[in-house]
Design an enzyme around this catalytic site. Structure first.
Site, mmCIF file in Angstrom:
data_model
loop_
_atom_site.group_PDB
_atom_site.id
_atom_site.type_symbol
_atom_site.label_atom_id
_atom_site.label_comp_id
_atom_site.label_asym_id
_atom_site.label_seq_id
_atom_site.Cartn_x
_atom_site.Cartn_y
_atom_site.Cartn_z
ATOM 1 N N HIS A 126 -11.208 -29.689 2.033
ATOM 2 C CA HIS A 126 -9.143 -29.628 1.011
ATOM 3 C C HIS A 126 -9.489 -31.151 1.663
ATOM 4 O O HIS A 126 -10.242 -32.087 2.808
ATOM 5 C CB HIS A 126 -8.575 -29.050 2.485
ATOM 6 C CG HIS A 126 -7.352 -29.112 1.931
ATOM 7 N ND1 HIS A 126 -6.287 -30.084 2.127
ATOM 8 C CD2 HIS A 126 -6.730 -28.236 0.831
ATOM 9 C CE1 HIS A 126 -5.084 -30.194 1.152
ATOM 10 N NE2 HIS A 126 -5.765 -28.976 0.612
ATOM 11 N N ASP A 203 -12.241 -26.461 9.890
ATOM 12 C CA ASP A 203 -10.991 -26.361 9.211
ATOM 13 C C ASP A 203 -11.165 -25.088 8.718
ATOM 14 O O ASP A 203 -11.711 -24.178 7.898
ATOM 15 C CB ASP A 203 -10.545 -27.168 8.168
ATOM 16 C CG ASP A 203 -9.424 -27.001 7.048
ATOM 17 O OD1 ASP A 203 -9.195 -25.592 6.846
ATOM 18 O OD2 ASP A 203 -9.312 -27.363 5.590
ATOM 19 N N GLN A 206 -8.345 -21.493 5.165
ATOM 20 C CA GLN A 206 -7.981 -20.492 4.464
ATOM 21 C C GLN A 206 -8.823 -18.958 5.391
ATOM 22 O O GLN A 206 -8.400 -18.221 5.402
ATOM 23 C CB GLN A 206 -8.525 -20.974 3.546
ATOM 24 C CG GLN A 206 -7.998 -21.748 2.829
ATOM 25 C CD GLN A 206 -6.707 -21.325 2.369
ATOM 26 O OE1 GLN A 206 -6.615 -19.641 1.809
ATOM 27 N NE2 GLN A 206 -5.630 -22.251 1.462
ATOM 28 N N LYS A 229 0.545 -20.252 6.823
ATOM 29 C CA LYS A 229 -0.330 -19.416 5.601
ATOM 30 C C LYS A 229 -0.802 -18.169 6.392
ATOM 31 O O LYS A 229 -2.051 -17.603 5.273
ATOM 32 C CB LYS A 229 -1.818 -20.003 5.788
ATOM 33 C CG LYS A 229 -1.541 -21.201 5.083
ATOM 34 C CD LYS A 229 -3.074 -22.564 4.492
ATOM 35 C CE LYS A 229 -3.024 -24.181 4.502
ATOM 36 N NZ LYS A 229 -2.509 -23.823 2.531
ATOM 37 N N CYS A 374 -5.416 -30.126 -3.746
ATOM 38 C CA CYS A 374 -6.004 -30.861 -3.259
ATOM 39 C C CYS A 374 -7.376 -30.443 -2.595
ATOM 40 O O CYS A 374 -7.623 -31.048 -1.551
ATOM 41 C CB CYS A 374 -5.313 -30.689 -1.852
ATOM 42 S SG CYS A 374 -3.722 -30.191 -1.456
HETATM 43 N N1 PMP Z 1 -7.449 -26.881 4.506
HETATM 44 C C1 PMP Z 1 -7.887 -25.900 3.642
HETATM 45 C C2 PMP Z 1 -8.822 -25.188 3.161
HETATM 46 C C3 PMP Z 1 -6.699 -25.842 3.083
HETATM 47 O O1 PMP Z 1 -6.523 -24.778 2.126
HETATM 48 C C4 PMP Z 1 -5.292 -26.073 3.088
HETATM 49 C C5 PMP Z 1 -4.325 -25.617 2.591
HETATM 50 N N2 PMP Z 1 -3.509 -25.609 1.086
HETATM 51 C C6 PMP Z 1 -5.221 -27.218 4.156
HETATM 52 C C7 PMP Z 1 -6.232 -27.270 5.090
HETATM 53 C C8 PMP Z 1 -3.927 -27.937 4.704
HETATM 54 O O2 PMP Z 1 -2.990 -27.128 5.566
HETATM 55 P P1 PMP Z 1 -1.336 -27.417 5.602
HETATM 56 O O3 PMP Z 1 -1.208 -28.063 4.675
HETATM 57 O O4 PMP Z 1 -0.883 -26.514 6.052
HETATM 58 O O5 PMP Z 1 -1.722 -28.982 6.526
#
Ligand code: PMP
Length: 416
Positions: A126, A203, A206, A229, A374
């Site tokens: 991401h 990270d 998910q 999430k 993203c």
């Molecule tokens: N890493 C992953 C794999 C994600 O799916 C997301 C959110 N789509 C993020 C990081 C970023 O999370 P946040 O916007 O809650 O900071």
């Protein structure tokens, strides 16, 4: 069968948003990788805490502030036990996964990254597990290396050994990509990195939603995820860090609450975890992690957990089978072993704009994501500039998957 249906409808009654309508249709919410709906327990906790526990934390000598602090610290303890961290000092509240990764990228790299060094990231990262490392690397003249994925979306674990050269000072992995939904083989990479003395951040934005996480078993050095999430409030994130690293890293932000003593010239810092929690935190949101993680446990334990797991596996098989039958479709994340596939499905249909598909689906009450998600480098690597994604949470049903496929087929008839 009837038993499973009853369990699922009981589960769904805990999430009021699932009973709402959109565009005159019952809402079918399939954008859970972006954010999940909140359980009644979380909603009631937040509105109650805004009345009965609303005072700033860690600061005052009155009972209301004590109640707020107790709720905030109870949530920290809940997070600790949920991911099996050894101590409360390992758990830092941030504003999200993004903030957690930025904290490490900034603070760790300030102390341990120098010119000519490298950070190893994944091809399916991401943006929030790419850009913070670029910023940190640019500050000192370090560079980024990328661990590739194969055509099915599996991480090329076999290349880790050769990519982990002496200049790599930290590895930033993704447990489950928000595009591919594939469970990455992070345990193996962590082992290889540790043999070479290189720390690893994971990270888990998910991953924590779909798998049981034990940070001690995983042996990662840092683990980041977001409350929103996993049924909790927005604007709250968690950073787990091994104590040794957190002690050695300089503070990330300066301000109230992270200090021991301050003079105009010099400051000494509060012990962990407060050293990394400058300023008033989103204390109500963070406290709501207690009911949010209780919700997560309710969804994965006992007969409810068994029923939902069964439904999830049925959804994965159904979606992969039905999607692959659509002419001119390209599905991203197609591991041979479907046990490795979480219910996140991204794809393109040749000649059809993903945004147009999403808009038509929306008219039918189906909320799905379209765009780069993203993960621009990953989407571009497929020769695409956008994709459509349907992502399921444990409260979603096979019936909703079936409705999604029917709506998609109707949308494609209109667009092709
Ligand atoms: N890493 C992953 C794999 C994600 O799916 C997301 C959110 N789509 C993020 C990081 C970023 O999370 P946040 O916007 O809650 O900071």
């Amino acid at each position: 069968m009837e038993g499973v249906k009853n369990i699922i409808s009981e589960v769904r009654s805990h999430f009021p948003a699932l009973e709402t309508s959109m565009n005159g249709r019952r809402l079918v919410y399939l954008d859970n990788a972006a954010t999940t709906q909140k359980s009644r327990e979380v909603l009631e906790f937040i509105s109650g805490a805004m009345v009965n526990k609303n005072a700033n934390v860690h600061r005052s000598m009155y009972a209301l502030s004590d109640l707020a602090t107790e709720a905030y610290e109870a949530a920290r303890e809940k997070v600790r036990s949920f991911i099996n961290a050894p101590e409360r000092e390992n758990i830092i509240f941030t504003s999200g996964t993004t903030a957690s990764i930025n904290l490490v990228a900034s603070s760790f790299c300030q102390a341990f990254l120098k010119e000519g060094d490298a950070v190893l990231i994944e091809a399916d990262s991401h943006h929030s597990n790419i850009v913070p490392w670029q910023l940190a690397a640019q500050r000192v003249g370090a560079f980024i290396k990328v661990l590739p994925i194969d055509g099915s979306g599996n991480l090329c674990t076999n290349l880790a050994e050769s990519l982990l050269t002496p200049e790599v000072k930290i590895v930033a992995l993704t447990q489950v990509s928000n595009v591919l939904g594939v469970e990455n083989t992070i345990a193996e990479i962590i082992k290889i990195a540790h043999k070479k003395g290189i720390p690893v951040l994971v990270d888990g934005a998910q991953g924590v939603v779909h798998s049981e996480v034990d940070v001690q078993k995983m042996d990662c050095d840092f683990y980041a995820f977001s409350a929103h999430k996993i049924y909790g409030a927005t604007g709250v994130g968690i950073l787990y860090g091994k104590r040794d690293w957190l002690e050695k890293m300089p503070p990330y932000m300066g301000g109230g609450d992270m200090v021991e003593t301050v003079t105009y010239q010099k400051t000494t810092y509060a012990p962990l975890p407060l050293k990394f929690e400058a300023g008033t935190p989103n204390f109500t949101g963070a406290a709501s992690l207690l009911p949010a993680l209780e919700t997560a446990e309710y969804l994965r334990r006992g007969e409810v957990g068994d029923a939902l797991k069964k439904e999830e596996r049925a959804i994965v098989s159904f979606m992969m089978e039905k999607l692959s039958q659509i002419p001119d479709i390209e599905i991203y994340g197609t591991p041979e072993n479907l046990e490795k596939k979480h219910p996140i499905f991204s794809f393109n249909v040749k000649g059809v704009n993903a945004g147009d598909m999403a808009q038509i689906l929306d008219k039918m009450g189906v909320a799905v994501r379209s765009g780069l998600m993203c993960a621009e480098p990953l989407i571009n690597s497929f020769g695409a500039t956008s994709a459509l994604r349907a992502s399921f949470a444990p409260y979603n049903t096979l019936e909703e998957a079936d409705y999604f496929v029917q709506c998609l087929q109707r949308a494609l008839q209109m667009l092709k």
